[in-house]
Design a protein around this motif. Sequence first.
Motif, mmCIF file in Angstrom:
data_model
loop_
_atom_site.group_PDB
_atom_site.id
_atom_site.type_symbol
_atom_site.label_atom_id
_atom_site.label_comp_id
_atom_site.label_asym_id
_atom_site.label_seq_id
_atom_site.Cartn_x
_atom_site.Cartn_y
_atom_site.Cartn_z
ATOM 1 N N GLU A 22 -83.351 -3.045 -36.815
ATOM 2 C CA GLU A 22 -82.720 -4.232 -36.247
ATOM 3 C C GLU A 22 -81.386 -3.860 -35.594
ATOM 4 O OE1 GLU A 22 -83.272 -8.071 -36.301
ATOM 5 O OE2 GLU A 22 -84.998 -6.836 -35.805
ATOM 6 N N TYR A 39 -81.660 -11.481 -29.547
ATOM 7 C CA TYR A 39 -80.769 -10.512 -30.179
ATOM 8 C C TYR A 39 -79.340 -10.678 -29.690
ATOM 9 C CZ TYR A 39 -84.436 -8.232 -32.753
ATOM 10 O OH TYR A 39 -85.427 -7.994 -33.653
ATOM 11 N N PRO A 43 -86.805 -9.124 -38.612
ATOM 12 C CA PRO A 43 -87.241 -9.254 -37.218
ATOM 13 C C PRO A 43 -87.817 -10.647 -36.972
ATOM 14 C CG PRO A 43 -88.152 -7.276 -38.242
ATOM 15 C CD PRO A 43 -87.554 -8.093 -39.332
#
Length: 332
Positions: A192, A145, A172
Amino acid sequence: MRDDTQAPTGKPWRRAIDVHHHILPDFYHDELTAMGIPVVLPGIDKPTWDVDASLTMMDRHGIRSAVVSVWPGVPGHLEAKPAAEFARRVNEYLAGLVADHPGRFGAFAVLPFPYMDVALEEFTYAADVLGLDGVGLVSNYGGQYVGDPAMDPLFEEAARRKKPLFVHPTLPPAGARPLPDLPAPWYEFPFETVRVAAQLLYNQTLERYPDLAVILPHGGGGVPSYAGRLASGGLISPALAERLPEDPMRSLQRLYVDIAMTGDAHALAALRSFAPASRILVGSDFPLMPEAYTLGTGHGVLAHGKFDAEERLLLDHRNAEGLFPRLSGKEA
């Protein structure tokens, strides 16, 4: 004195800068199609786009400038060299678009992740040579991320150059779709964005890079509703408490958000209670959302958002001018 607080009839905005405006160049669509990669996600119709469509939409909405992004950017499966070449082609197209329409467009560069060294080289070129206005990212790259400490080299360079990061959600990791009969963006994208915000918070990214500006689209996704929960991790774990900044909520409120898909009274109640007026930006999500919807969102935000006259000016253009000084006519 001129009154900038009221939009003309039919237009929600007066001199707005739209920070959430997608473009879909033909070459980009064709190359991704050849790789077997959908430009949009399963269950969502491919929108049509050309420059005139953007300019016409902007004029109808009262938008003087749009900072455009090419989503989803560079395919993550490419090797470093073709990824860098792909990013360079997109970024040079963006620079040409900006040059051909002075004052109407800015652009977020794409970068060839997950190759950090190559990505930093491209960022330097995009910022220093092409003069692009920031970086467009997706929420995760193969499960890493944007808030991960591995992204710190980019954060450092973006903060030093004062180039904002626009972090658009994507699927994802592993393309999880627990509700395969419904388009994933409708239920996954808000979470997200929460995941990105959680990492930025617990890694104290904004404290370590105080000049870094991060824009989260769609009203911050689920962040306004989950901010208190994210900020309270220290109550259940001393280890989490050590990772939190001194004022977790204030840290989250340093994030910028745009108003795309927030035009209903319920979404706006959460957004307005969370985000300071100085951190809210115009975002249309055009053309991935139909123009009629984006127009309704703009009017809904102004009707239900309880913005006073000064706050309307901040939302319409002043906040964005602070992030993108070239579009204000006042270079930093």
